[in-house]
Write a protein that holds these residues in place. Structure first.
Motif: not given
Length: 187
Positions: A103-129
């Motif tokens: 992708a020539r254009s990558l935009t970080l839209l936001r982060t998502l958590t899976l189970v924030p009451t129990y886990m600190g894992h984050q997933t970054y949502v990236v738009l690729a154009r």
């Protein structure tokens, strides 16, 4: 209503037999109540989920074997962020490995958590154009099917039995709304 965070009086760490690191927090809340909470400590840098736009109306999905549900599942490109990578670099690498595009254009839209009451894992949502063909070798045991899907048919996609991963569903709706806002801003 905004509340003060609980006071952490102590943290005990242990490593589980499966390699996960679990922390036990001794917490005191603003009302004086004390509790012990457990949380799984994230390992690594997190993960990325990529919304690759083939054109302004079409996203690319991949179909791969999902061991957790023992079937082939449609979803977005996703993967772990390797040491030394930024989320955008990881997104571009995963896109090349799984879908055969850069992708020539990558935009970080936001982060998502899976189970924030129990886990600190984050997933970054990236738009690729502005995609272009490029393939890197990946760790998948077989080539993944690449499936174009129109954004205006998300209502059909989310009802499919083979499209069930929550991060993919959330990322598609986030990207669709972001793209709609970008188009509205352009007039």
């Amino acid at each position: 209503m905004s509340r003060a965070l609980p006071t952490i009086h102590g943290v005990t760490r242990r490593t589980e037999s499966d390699g996960r690191v679990v922390e036990e927090l001794d917490l005191e809340f603003g009302n004086g109540e004390r509790r012990r909470y457990h949380r799984v400590v994230p390992q690594g840098q997190g993960a990325v989920i990529v919304v690759p736009m083939l054109d302004k109306d079409t996203v690319l999905l991949v179909r791969e074997y999902a061991a957790g549900v023992h079937r082939y599942e449609l979803g977005l490109v996703k993967g772990r962020i390797d040491a030394g990578e930024t989320p955008l670099q990881a997104a571009d690498r995963e896109l090349k490995e799984e879908a055969g595009y850069g992708a020539r254009s990558l935009t970080l839209l936001r982060t998502l958590t899976l189970v924030p009451t129990y886990m600190g894992h984050q997933t970054y949502v990236v738009l690729a154009r502005d995609l272009y063909p490029e393939r890197l070798p990946g760790d998948e045991p077989e080539p993944l099917d690449v499936v174009p899907w129109r954004l205006d048919a998300l209502h059909e996609l989310i009802l499919r039995e083979d499209f069930s991963e929550g991060r993919s569903i959330a990322a598609l709706f986030i990207a669709r709304e972001w793209l709609k806002g970008a188009r509205d801003a352009d007039g």
